[in-house]
Scaffold this active site. Sequence first.
Site, short mmCIF file in Angstrom:
data_model
loop_
_atom_site.label_atom_id
_atom_site.label_comp_id
_atom_site.label_asym_id
_atom_site.label_seq_id
_atom_site.Cartn_x
_atom_site.Cartn_y
_atom_site.Cartn_z
N TYR A 295 0.86 -1.19 0.00
CA TYR A 295 0.00 0.00 0.00
C TYR A 295 0.89 1.23 0.00
O TYR A 295 1.84 1.32 0.78
CB TYR A 295 -0.89 0.01 1.26
CG TYR A 295 -1.76 1.23 1.38
CD1 TYR A 295 -2.79 1.48 0.46
CD2 TYR A 295 -1.57 2.15 2.41
CE1 TYR A 295 -3.60 2.60 0.59
CE2 TYR A 295 -2.38 3.28 2.53
CZ TYR A 295 -3.39 3.50 1.61
OH TYR A 295 -4.19 4.61 1.73
N ASP B 45 9.32 2.82 -0.37
CA ASP B 45 8.30 3.49 0.41
C ASP B 45 8.51 3.09 1.87
O ASP B 45 8.08 2.02 2.31
CB ASP B 45 6.90 3.09 -0.08
CG ASP B 45 5.80 3.71 0.77
OD1 ASP B 45 6.11 4.33 1.81
OD2 ASP B 45 4.62 3.54 0.41
N LYS C 9 4.79 9.16 8.85
CA LYS C 9 4.51 8.58 10.18
C LYS C 9 5.51 9.04 11.26
O LYS C 9 5.40 10.16 11.75
CB LYS C 9 4.41 7.07 10.07
CG LYS C 9 3.26 6.68 9.11
CD LYS C 9 2.77 5.28 9.28
CE LYS C 9 1.80 4.88 8.18
NZ LYS C 9 0.43 4.75 8.58
N1 PMP Z 1 2.90 4.17 2.35
C1 PMP Z 1 2.82 3.24 3.32
C2 PMP Z 1 3.82 2.11 3.33
C3 PMP Z 1 1.84 3.33 4.30
O1 PMP Z 1 1.79 2.39 5.25
C4 PMP Z 1 0.94 4.42 4.27
C5 PMP Z 1 -0.15 4.58 5.32
N2 PMP Z 1 -0.44 3.51 6.09
C6 PMP Z 1 1.06 5.36 3.25
C7 PMP Z 1 2.06 5.21 2.30
C8 PMP Z 1 0.14 6.53 3.18
O2 PMP Z 1 0.41 7.42 4.21
P1 PMP Z 1 -0.73 8.45 4.69
O3 PMP Z 1 -1.82 7.64 5.29
O4 PMP Z 1 -0.01 9.35 5.65
O5 PMP Z 1 -1.17 9.20 3.48
#
Ligand code: PMP
Length: 435
Positions: free
Chosen positions: A149, A244, A272
């Site tokens: 994701y 990511d 995060k």
């Molecule tokens: N990349 C990863 C690996 C994630 O786990 C997340 C959110 N869980 C995101 C991108 C998206 O981040 P956000 O919810 O702050 O938009």
Amino acid sequence: MSQPSTQGPKSADLFTQAKTLIPGGVNSPVRAFRSVGGNPFFVDRAKGSRVWDVDGRELLDYVGTWGPAILGHAPDVVVDAVRTAAANGVSFGIPNPYEVEIAELIRDWVPSVEKVRMVNSGTEATMSAIRLARGYTGRSKVVKFDGCYHGHVDSLLVAAGSGALTQGTPDSAGVPAGFAAETIVVPFNDREALERVFAEQGEDIAALILEPIPANAGLILPDEGFHAFLRELTTKNGTVLIFDEVMTGFRVAKGGVQELVGITPDLTAMGKVIGGGLPVGAFGGRAEIMDCLAPLGPVYQAGTLSGNPLAMAAGLAQLREMERIDGYAHLEKLGARLEAGLRGILADIGRPLTLHRVGSMFCLFFNEKPVRNLQDSMASDGAVFNTFFHSTLADGVYFAPSAYETGFISCAHSEADIDHTLEVVEAGLRKALLS
Ligand code: PMP
């Protein structure tokens, strides 16, 4: 089986009202308890390893605001830093010194990031990294992995397909098929599928993006040498390799997964933990690529609130505190204690469920087979997980309301918290698996 209530009366009233005002009553769908049944509770306050709901119930928390709370909730250092920053103004839209400080800290901790730009969420970070990779290479296709994701970016909202290889079809209404068609999905850990894709379309592939340890389909571990293989394949094809590390960055080690495996991506998406609980993301990498961004280059990317002083101060305070207390070593100890206890329980009850852990991140799959990709992860028994989830919540321990999420330990969890959790988990597992 009837489920214990997930809400007290005040939460129930708030949720009834919220549903008339907010779609589904929540501002992000994972909060809705859809897959486990029941309804979300509303939080009054959180501190350390605990959250308290509006009905006064205390919960020991392993969601940690979905990753950011690595020091626990509302750590004094972060709250003080935000207070101090706010006294001088909450947003300027003009450069401020915190932006330089955090950029320098990121570069020191994550050496592949020669230059960085701050944004407001992980989604913005991955979206911008993809646009930058396309602008830099002049190519349009993106390869992603099944089950990874990357936020709700149009072209990345492409689900897994069955079979070895899927040309993307949208996973959400509102994403034009043409956008999704630019995305190629392959199963994680599948070298042959990747080799085939690059042999056929390598010249059109702008970027390969992955969670270097996927944590959004359970916690999936990469095969030995998988990252090195990806590095080699992308270099050979002139494709930008994007890690990511929104979830793993500043969480599994100071320098994220790339530090653990010794592989240097071209670009990294962050979020995060880096924001100390405020809305922050970042993307960065090789200076040659980053300098394609406006105002230096032709790739446009911007943000009214990007680099705002509150968020930067919170992030800096959290990261510096992690360094000061040697937080990563502490988390490894707590993680190892939880893992050893869980393995003991699984052995005692004679059900060897698959358990993955990296430092303070962990996932117990309700599945006894090896898990190497999304398909394996999906074999988990959702109904059994739901019974487990409701049992542990009723006993005051909060795990994420989905079988496919990763748990997070914080530095505020004590050994006694872990030991208590193990008792609650054992009772939950016995109920879910044996009754
Ligand atoms: N990349 C990863 C690996 C994630 O786990 C997340 C959110 N869980 C995101 C991108 C998206 O981040 P956000 O919810 O702050 O938009």
